[in-house]
Design a protein around this motif. Structure first.
Motif, PDB file in Angstrom:
ATOM      1  N   LYS A 127      33.960  34.737  35.239  1.00 52.48           N
ATOM      2  CA  LYS A 127      32.977  34.822  34.159  1.00 52.48           C
ATOM      3  C   LYS A 127      32.595  36.275  33.861  1.00 52.48           C
ATOM      4  O   LYS A 127      31.592  36.527  33.199  1.00 52.48           O
ATOM      5  CB  LYS A 127      31.714  34.036  34.534  1.00 52.48           C
ATOM      6  CG  LYS A 127      31.958  32.542  34.724  1.00 52.48           C
ATOM      7  CD  LYS A 127      30.684  31.816  35.116  1.00 52.48           C
ATOM      8  CE  LYS A 127      30.933  30.329  35.316  1.00 52.48           C
ATOM      9  NZ  LYS A 127      29.720  29.604  35.750  1.00 52.48           N
ATOM     10  N   SER A 128      33.409  37.212  34.367  1.00 50.27           N
ATOM     11  CA  SER A 128      33.050  38.633  34.300  1.00 50.27           C
ATOM     12  C   SER A 128      33.979  39.437  33.402  1.00 50.27           C
ATOM     13  O   SER A 128      34.207  40.633  33.634  1.00 50.27           O
ATOM     14  CB  SER A 128      33.044  39.234  35.716  1.00 50.27           C
ATOM     15  OG  SER A 128      32.028  38.643  36.502  1.00 50.27           O
ATOM     16  N   GLY A 129      34.512  38.806  32.365  1.00 53.19           N
ATOM     17  CA  GLY A 129      35.283  39.531  31.366  1.00 53.19           C
ATOM     18  C   GLY A 129      36.515  40.200  31.946  1.00 53.19           C
ATOM     19  O   GLY A 129      37.129  39.722  32.913  1.00 53.19           O
ATOM     20  N   GLU A 130      36.888  41.338  31.354  1.00 55.04           N
ATOM     21  CA  GLU A 130      38.122  42.021  31.752  1.00 55.04           C
ATOM     22  C   GLU A 130      38.048  42.536  33.188  1.00 55.04           C
ATOM     23  O   GLU A 130      39.062  42.554  33.897  1.00 55.04           O
ATOM     24  CB  GLU A 130      38.409  43.180  30.790  1.00 55.04           C
ATOM     25  CG  GLU A 130      39.730  43.883  31.070  1.00 55.04           C
ATOM     26  CD  GLU A 130      40.932  42.939  31.137  1.00 55.04           C
ATOM     27  OE1 GLU A 130      41.737  43.093  32.090  1.00 55.04           O
ATOM     28  OE2 GLU A 130      41.059  42.058  30.267  1.00 55.04           O
ATOM     29  N   VAL A 131      36.857  42.938  33.634  1.00 60.52           N
ATOM     30  CA  VAL A 131      36.711  43.403  35.015  1.00 60.52           C
ATOM     31  C   VAL A 131      37.052  42.275  35.986  1.00 60.52           C
ATOM     32  O   VAL A 131      37.811  42.458  36.950  1.00 60.52           O
ATOM     33  CB  VAL A 131      35.276  43.920  35.276  1.00 60.52           C
ATOM     34  CG1 VAL A 131      35.070  44.224  36.757  1.00 60.52           C
ATOM     35  CG2 VAL A 131      35.006  45.170  34.440  1.00 60.52           C
ATOM     36  N   GLY A 132      36.505  41.102  35.734  1.00 59.75           N
ATOM     37  CA  GLY A 132      36.779  39.962  36.594  1.00 59.75           C
ATOM     38  C   GLY A 132      38.240  39.551  36.553  1.00 59.75           C
ATOM     39  O   GLY A 132      38.832  39.193  37.578  1.00 59.75           O
ATOM     40  N   LEU A 133      38.845  39.616  35.363  1.00 56.10           N
ATOM     41  CA  LEU A 133      40.264  39.291  35.252  1.00 56.10           C
ATOM     42  C   LEU A 133      41.116  40.266  36.051  1.00 56.10           C
ATOM     43  O   LEU A 133      42.106  39.866  36.680  1.00 56.10           O
ATOM     44  CB  LEU A 133      40.690  39.287  33.785  1.00 56.10           C
ATOM     45  CG  LEU A 133      40.151  38.144  32.924  1.00 56.10           C
ATOM     46  CD1 LEU A 133      40.545  38.355  31.462  1.00 56.10           C
ATOM     47  CD2 LEU A 133      40.654  36.791  33.420  1.00 56.10           C
ATOM     48  N   GLN A 134      40.728  41.536  36.046  1.00 58.51           N
ATOM     49  CA  GLN A 134      41.472  42.518  36.837  1.00 58.51           C
ATOM     50  C   GLN A 134      41.394  42.193  38.326  1.00 58.51           C
ATOM     51  O   GLN A 134      42.377  42.315  39.059  1.00 58.51           O
ATOM     52  CB  GLN A 134      40.942  43.925  36.577  1.00 58.51           C
ATOM     53  CG  GLN A 134      41.653  45.027  37.362  1.00 58.51           C
ATOM     54  CD  GLN A 134      43.127  45.129  37.008  1.00 58.51           C
ATOM     55  OE1 GLN A 134      43.518  44.940  35.855  1.00 58.51           O
ATOM     56  NE2 GLN A 134      43.970  45.413  38.005  1.00 58.51           N
ATOM     57  N   ILE A 135      40.236  41.752  38.782  1.00 54.10           N
ATOM     58  CA  ILE A 135      40.070  41.386  40.191  1.00 54.10           C
ATOM     59  C   ILE A 135      40.936  40.175  40.534  1.00 54.10           C
ATOM     60  O   ILE A 135      41.616  40.155  41.569  1.00 54.10           O
ATOM     61  CB  ILE A 135      38.582  41.135  40.498  1.00 54.10           C
ATOM     62  CG1 ILE A 135      37.825  42.472  40.470  1.00 54.10           C
ATOM     63  CG2 ILE A 135      38.394  40.447  41.849  1.00 54.10           C
ATOM     64  CD1 ILE A 135      36.319  42.343  40.475  1.00 54.10           C
ATOM     65  N   LEU A 136      40.948  39.170  39.670  1.00 53.83           N
ATOM     66  CA  LEU A 136      41.802  38.002  39.906  1.00 53.83           C
ATOM     67  C   LEU A 136      43.276  38.381  39.823  1.00 53.83           C
ATOM     68  O   LEU A 136      44.109  37.866  40.585  1.00 53.83           O
ATOM     69  CB  LEU A 136      41.472  36.900  38.903  1.00 53.83           C
ATOM     70  CG  LEU A 136      40.103  36.236  39.075  1.00 53.83           C
ATOM     71  CD1 LEU A 136      39.852  35.255  37.930  1.00 53.83           C
ATOM     72  CD2 LEU A 136      40.000  35.515  40.416  1.00 53.83           C
ATOM     73  N   ARG A 137      43.602  39.286  38.907  1.00 51.54           N
ATOM     74  CA  ARG A 137      44.987  39.779  38.805  1.00 51.54           C
ATOM     75  C   ARG A 137      45.390  40.476  40.104  1.00 51.54           C
ATOM     76  O   ARG A 137      46.496  40.264  40.625  1.00 51.54           O
ATOM     77  CB  ARG A 137      45.101  40.730  37.615  1.00 51.54           C
ATOM     78  CG  ARG A 137      46.503  41.171  37.277  1.00 51.54           C
ATOM     79  CD  ARG A 137      46.492  42.134  36.098  1.00 51.54           C
ATOM     80  NE  ARG A 137      46.109  41.491  34.847  1.00 51.54           N
ATOM     81  CZ  ARG A 137      45.009  41.795  34.156  1.00 51.54           C
ATOM     82  NH1 ARG A 137      44.159  42.705  34.593  1.00 51.54           N
ATOM     83  NH2 ARG A 137      44.750  41.185  33.022  1.00 51.54           N
TER      84      ARG A 137
END
Length: 202
Positions: free
Chosen positions: A185-195
């Protein structure tokens, strides 16, 4: 093709995590099946609600033993309550044992500010971790919680946030990672972490 298992034990927001992983092109399976967890390349442990309810469900299903065993073999990411369950003990509602994968306890945030801590807050990085590669210090992520991890070893804390007092935002110990905030739920920052998490097993 490998996959990340998302643990289904009745207390997780599974859909939003699955959607974020799908967006990144990372294959997932929502499961509580021991064999699927053993065959997975990585495991995500989500969670919402109270610590003892979730811990009891993990024990009743035997998933606590499976997760403890798999933590020695592959990356595991706990999210929100899932991160708290990685620690030794929780003090929410009643004292209760966690998974014991990260030494420490989970306590109510000792702040003068309103609880729960809801909304966007920034991260600082006391220690480096591959989970945070490409994430700038000061980046904002989304939190919803009243309790926080108090780690025994400061070296396991890879991110802090400030909510009147320093609050543990992310942890790492070996293959075991945890985010108190919601990366999905944290936008691009969160997606980078999941990536980053998705790349740990490649």
């Amino acid at each position: 093709m490998g996959y990340t298992a998302i643990v289904d034990y009745g207390v997780g927001n599974l859909k939003s995590v699955t959607n974020a992983m799908d967006y990144l092109g990372l294959s997932t399976r929502i499961t509580s099946d021991t064999r699927e967890l053993e065959l997975a390349d990585a495991i995500i442990l989500p969670g919402v609600g109270a610590f003892p309810d979730a811990a009891d469900k993990l024990r009743q299903t035997g998933l606590d033993r499976v997760l403890t065993a798999q933590a020695e073999k592959k990356p595991i990411l706990g999210i929100c309550l899932g991160m708290q369950l990685l620690l030794d003990r929780g003090e929410e509602v009643r004292e209760c044992a966690g998974l014991g994968l990260v030494p420490g306890r989970v306590r109510r945030i000792e702040t003068g500010l309103k609880l729960p801590h809801i909304g966007w807050n920034s991260l600082s990085f006391p220690n480096t971790s591959p989970l945070l590669d490409g994430v700038e210090e000061g980046s904002y992520v989304y939190f919803v919680h009243s309790f926080c991890a108090v780690a025994d070893d400061p070296a396991t804390v890879i991110a802090h946030t400030d909510y009147g007092v320093p609050v543990t935002a992310a942890v790492q110990r070996g293959n075991v990672y945890g985010c108190q905030f919601h990366p999905e739920k944290s936008g691009e920052v969160g997606l980078q972490i999941l990536r980053n998490f998705g790349g740990l097993n490649t």
